[in-house]
Design a protein around this motif. Structure first.
Motif, PDB file in Angstrom:
ATOM      1  N   VAL A  41      45.304  24.559  40.571  1.00  0.00           N
ATOM      2  CA  VAL A  41      45.865  24.716  41.915  1.00  0.00           C
ATOM      3  C   VAL A  41      46.615  26.039  42.034  1.00  0.00           C
ATOM      4  CG1 VAL A  41      47.510  23.783  43.572  1.00  0.00           C
ATOM      5  CG2 VAL A  41      46.003  22.232  42.316  1.00  0.00           C
ATOM      6  N   ALA A  42      47.441  26.346  41.036  1.00  0.00           N
ATOM      7  CA  ALA A  42      48.253  27.558  41.090  1.00  0.00           C
ATOM      8  C   ALA A  42      47.394  28.821  41.080  1.00  0.00           C
ATOM      9  CB  ALA A  42      49.228  27.579  39.909  1.00  0.00           C
ATOM     10  N   THR A  43      46.285  28.779  40.375  1.00  0.00           N
ATOM     11  CA  THR A  43      45.459  29.978  40.229  1.00  0.00           C
ATOM     12  C   THR A  43      44.446  30.129  41.354  1.00  0.00           C
ATOM     13  OG1 THR A  43      45.648  29.756  37.819  1.00  0.00           O
ATOM     14  CG2 THR A  43      43.952  31.248  38.658  1.00  0.00           C
ATOM     15  N   LEU A  44      43.803  29.031  41.712  1.00  0.00           N
ATOM     16  CA  LEU A  44      42.697  29.100  42.668  1.00  0.00           C
ATOM     17  C   LEU A  44      43.009  28.466  44.013  1.00  0.00           C
ATOM     18  CD1 LEU A  44      39.786  28.103  40.244  1.00  0.00           C
ATOM     19  CD2 LEU A  44      40.708  30.386  40.697  1.00  0.00           C
ATOM     20  N   GLN A  45      44.177  27.815  44.132  1.00  0.00           N
ATOM     21  CA  GLN A  45      44.536  27.077  45.340  1.00  0.00           C
ATOM     22  C   GLN A  45      43.493  26.005  45.655  1.00  0.00           C
ATOM     23  OE1 GLN A  45      44.986  30.825  45.575  1.00  0.00           O
ATOM     24  NE2 GLN A  45      46.807  30.037  44.538  1.00  0.00           N
ATOM     25  N   LEU A  46      42.972  25.385  44.619  1.00  0.00           N
ATOM     26  CA  LEU A  46      42.010  24.308  44.756  1.00  0.00           C
ATOM     27  C   LEU A  46      42.437  23.140  43.881  1.00  0.00           C
ATOM     28  CD1 LEU A  46      38.639  26.292  44.327  1.00  0.00           C
ATOM     29  CD2 LEU A  46      39.636  25.508  46.485  1.00  0.00           C
ATOM     30  N   SER A  47      42.231  21.928  44.379  1.00  0.00           N
ATOM     31  CA  SER A  47      42.405  20.771  43.518  1.00  0.00           C
ATOM     32  C   SER A  47      41.237  20.707  42.537  1.00  0.00           C
ATOM     33  CB  SER A  47      42.439  19.488  44.352  1.00  0.00           C
ATOM     34  OG  SER A  47      41.166  19.256  44.937  1.00  0.00           O
ATOM     35  N   ARG A  48      41.330  19.842  41.533  1.00  0.00           N
ATOM     36  CA  ARG A  48      40.205  19.696  40.605  1.00  0.00           C
ATOM     37  C   ARG A  48      38.936  19.284  41.359  1.00  0.00           C
ATOM     38  NH1 ARG A  48      39.121  18.002  34.823  1.00  0.00           N
ATOM     39  NH2 ARG A  48      41.280  18.623  34.431  1.00  0.00           N
ATOM     40  N   ALA A  49      39.074  18.351  42.280  1.00  0.00           N
ATOM     41  CA  ALA A  49      37.901  17.894  43.032  1.00  0.00           C
ATOM     42  C   ALA A  49      37.294  19.019  43.856  1.00  0.00           C
ATOM     43  CB  ALA A  49      38.284  16.719  43.928  1.00  0.00           C
ATOM     44  N   GLN A  50      38.139  19.825  44.488  1.00  0.00           N
ATOM     45  CA  GLN A  50      37.633  20.953  45.271  1.00  0.00           C
ATOM     46  C   GLN A  50      36.987  22.003  44.371  1.00  0.00           C
ATOM     47  OE1 GLN A  50      41.413  21.843  47.120  1.00  0.00           O
ATOM     48  NE2 GLN A  50      40.753  20.989  49.097  1.00  0.00           N
ATOM     49  N   PHE A  51      37.575  22.219  43.215  1.00  0.00           N
ATOM     50  CA  PHE A  51      37.027  23.163  42.244  1.00  0.00           C
ATOM     51  C   PHE A  51      35.627  22.738  41.820  1.00  0.00           C
ATOM     52  CE2 PHE A  51      37.359  24.619  37.562  1.00  0.00           C
ATOM     53  CZ  PHE A  51      36.804  25.859  37.847  1.00  0.00           C
TER      54      PHE A  51
END
Length: 471
Positions: free
Chosen positions: A448-458
């Motif tokens: 989240v901190a690096t990509l601004q994505l949750s695991r599911a979104q990633f």
């Protein structure tokens, strides 16, 4: 007995098809040297203890002085390669195997052989046995003690001896590396004022033999290689003459490639070991992998994540790596050197999808034209409609599972996806965040901190990217 082999990780990868179709394995071994006992059932002294060897009485003082004299003579015999002096230090009950091991060590460390195509005698910046400290007393087994008594020994001691060493190269210091400390406890026997060496930890019951070190195999040589961070060294054994030249030619640019990704905050020099036999590779990596299909391993002696440092890092190449063409060897070197560069920020519990994916990305960057070249097995599954539903699990990477190839290719694709969509700087940041955490929650926070994505979104965005690669 605990080796600082806290886990064995085996990588099955694939050099892009424009190089070779042979599958490769690289073994990532968190450590090599014997360092400590992990429980009261173990017999070797624990390293890193805070107790002192300050003698409480005259008897202890005399004992320590005598052992220190013995170690001084041992160091002199090994550094000079003088087998006659070494023979004089063995107890009559020392086993032939132990005698042979120390003689091989003396032959390697104190060798005076002429240069060859592999380099020259490997010089050490430091190679010194010394008496350490221990918080427990270990006694020589009764059966051994009975033999010593029959020989007239007046005292015996399973002494907490340590070996301080640092590799050099064709010159010393050569490779400028920090000292590595190896626990090498010896069983010793006293006769009047003299002490003799009875054996190593194997004289104790149910104790595994010490992990082999570089100098435990004959014919060791070193070749200096100028690299961006200073002198690197290619350490080699007989049968690797031509291979050493290829390694030396590819090593500088491999280090440059890793630095281009990771930056200059690592040594930018390395020790690379070319093994000539499967026994050498298996021993130096403590690996039970199928060496016939293997390419390389990385090992280290100690790891301190707090200071982001590691000692004794080595890239160990298998005998079959000699058959690789130079471009394929370069991929292997870049992959393994990435492990070396990132070791200090990588905690033991980090997930393999990041700790193998990023080295795969660095190793293969610029070596393929199509997705299928780098990930043929994954591409085949995608074309069959089988898109990964989650990040690869560590169990997927096991070398004896059919999923291993797809797991490594999936890990590579994750890194390639992040680099393409977010840039290499954020891929590096993602590595630092995820590989620096051994808990899933902390790893998810790093995503989240690096990509601004949750695991599911990633995972969802990675899946979309994958589908586009095989259209």
């Amino acid at each position: 007995m605990t080796r600082t082999l806290t886990g064995r990780r085996i990588r099955r990868g694939r050099i892009p098809s424009l190089f070779t179709r042979a599958a490769l394995i690289a073994v990532v071994v968190p450590a090599l040297t014997v360092t400590a006992c992990s429980s009261s059932d173990n017999a070797t002294p624990t390293s890193g203890t805070s107790s002192s060897t300050t003698p409480p009485n005259v008897f202890e003082a005399t004992r320590i002085d005598g052992v220190n004299r013995l170690l001084a003579n041992l160091n002199a015999a090994i550094r000079s390669g003088d087998e006659t002096k070494l023979d004089a230090l063995f107890d009559a009950s020392a086993s032939p195997q132990f005698r042979a091991a120390l003689k091989t060590e003396a032959a390697d460390v104190g060798a005076r052989s002429a240069p060859s195509k592999r380099g020259n005698v490997l010089r050490y910046k430091t190679f010194n046995y010394r008496l350490g400290s221990a918080n427990a007393e270990f006694v020589v087994p009764a059966t051994v003690q009975a033999r010593l008594d029959d020989q007239g020994s007046s005292d015996s001691w399973f002494a907490p001896i340590k070996l301080d060493y640092a590799l050099g190269g064709e010159s010393a210091p050569g490779l400028a590396e920090p000292n590595v400390v190896v626990d090498t406890p010896f069983a010793l026997a006293r006769y009047d004022d003299d002490w003799k060496i009875v054996g190593d930890s194997t004289v104790l019951q149910d104790v595994q033999a010490p992990a082999p070190q570089l100098w435990n195999y004959p014919g060791l040589q070193g070749r200096n290689v100028p690299t961006p961070g200073g002198t690197s060294v290619v350490v080699s054994y007989p049968g690797t003459e031509a291979f050493v030249g290829t390694i030396a030619a590819e090593l500088p640019q491999a280090i440059v490639a890793v630095t281009n990704f990771w930056g200059s905050a690592w040594a930018r020099r390395a020790a690379v070991v070319a093994t000539g036999t499967t026994d050498e590779f298996s021993g130096l990596t403590a690996s039970n992998a199928q060496v016939g299909a293997a390419a390389a391993a990385t090992v280290y002696a100690t790891l301190d994540n707090a200071s982001k440092s590691a000692t004794g890092q080595r890239v160990v190449l298998t005998p079959n790596a000699r058959a690789l063409p130079a471009p394929a060897l370069a991929v292997v070197l870049r992959h393994e050197l990435t492990h070396v560069a990132v070791r200090g920020v990588t905690v033991p519990g980090a997930p393999l999808w990041i700790t193998e994916g990023v080295p795969e990305y660095v190793g293969r960057k610029g070596t393929y034209q199509r997705f299928e070249d780098a990930a043929p097995n994954l591409a085949a599954e995608l074309r069959a409609g089988e898109t990964p539903v989650r990040l690869p699990d560590d169990r997927d990477f096991a070398v004896d599972q059919q999923t291993a190839l797809v797991a490594y290719q999936s890990a590579w694709s994750l890194a390639a996806f992040v680099a393409e969509k977010f840039g290499q700087d954020r891929l590096k940041s993602l590595y630092i965040g995820v590989a620096g955490a051994d808990k899933t929650a902390a790893q998810d926070s790093a995503i989240v901190a690096t990509l601004q994505l949750s695991r599911a979104q990633f995972v969802a965005q990675w899946q979309d990217w994958l589908r586009k690669q095989v259209r």
